[in-house]
Design a protein around this motif. Structure first.
Motif, PDB file in Angstrom:
ATOM      1  N   VAL A  24      22.066 -80.825  10.940  1.00  0.00           N
ATOM      2  CA  VAL A  24      23.240 -80.614  11.532  1.00  0.00           C
ATOM      3  C   VAL A  24      23.261 -79.315  11.923  1.00  0.00           C
ATOM      4  CG1 VAL A  24      25.664 -80.164  10.921  1.00  0.00           C
ATOM      5  CG2 VAL A  24      24.315 -82.245   9.934  1.00  0.00           C
ATOM      6  N   CYS A  69      20.351 -85.232  10.718  1.00  0.00           N
ATOM      7  CA  CYS A  69      20.969 -86.143  11.570  1.00  0.00           C
ATOM      8  C   CYS A  69      20.773 -87.552  11.058  1.00  0.00           C
ATOM      9  CB  CYS A  69      21.349 -85.753  12.866  1.00  0.00           C
ATOM     10  SG  CYS A  69      22.456 -84.097  13.128  1.00  0.00           S
ATOM     11  N   LYS A  81      27.751 -88.292  12.613  1.00  0.00           N
ATOM     12  CA  LYS A  81      26.938 -87.820  13.728  1.00  0.00           C
ATOM     13  C   LYS A  81      28.168 -87.263  14.890  1.00  0.00           C
ATOM     14  CE  LYS A  81      23.007 -90.470  12.623  1.00  0.00           C
ATOM     15  NZ  LYS A  81      22.268 -91.568  13.224  1.00  0.00           N
ATOM     16  N   VAL A 125      29.221 -84.307  14.553  1.00  0.00           N
ATOM     17  CA  VAL A 125      28.176 -83.123  14.847  1.00  0.00           C
ATOM     18  C   VAL A 125      28.064 -83.059  16.586  1.00  0.00           C
ATOM     19  CG1 VAL A 125      25.546 -82.980  15.148  1.00  0.00           C
ATOM     20  CG2 VAL A 125      26.638 -83.618  12.985  1.00  0.00           C
TER      21      VAL A 125
END
Length: 153
Positions: A96, A135, A143, A146
């Motif tokens: 991440v 991830c 996700k 992110v």
């Protein structure tokens, strides 16, 4: 408040099909604007045009007083306009933190500054506790967060 995004007369067609026709809007600093419409109404095309992924046929896109019509998507990203995609696109084999620092390093030249920006954004988006997770091991919603954090960085 200052107008920092102004779109006037934006048109984009694919062959004979007009995806966007004479779109005009302005956005002030700190303002939130929603673009709504049914599938196929041109929302994604508009964002592609603003972010430089598609070239407009007519009109102007002014960001912070500068016409960005002819700039590449990479250059537009460095000015501060970024986008996410409908299908999540993170770097699955990176953490991440690494995903977010990639976003920070688009605008920061010094790595230590990029690290600072990434850490701040991870805290602001509630992802700091997940910063070391790859991830590929995240949920779809994380996700997407992110991606948003990478854009903010």
């Amino acid at each position: 408040m200052n107008k920092f995004l102004t779109i006037s007369g934006l048109s984009k067609s694919y062959g004979g099909l007009a995806a966007n026709s004479n779109i005009s809007l302005s956005l002030e600093e700190g303002e939130i604007l929603a673009i709504i419409g049914p599938n196929g109404s041109g929302k994604t095309t508009l964002f592609k045009c603003i972010s430089g992924f598609e070239r407009i046929d007519k009109g102007d896109i002014i960001f912070n007083g500068k016409n960005i019509n002819k700039l590449s998507s990479n250059t537009i990203c460095k000015t501060g306009i970024v986008r996410t995609f409908q299908i999540v696109k993170v770097f699955d084999d990176l953490s991440v933190f690494e995903n977010v620092i990639i976003g920070a390093l688009c605008r920061e030249k010094l790595v230590h500054k990029g690290i600072e920006v990434a850490e701040t954004i991870l805290k602001e988006t509630g992802l700091i506790e997940k910063s070391s997770i790859l991830c590929r091991n995240l949920t779809i919603s994380d996700k997407k967060r992110v991606e948003i954090a990478r854009c903010l960085a």
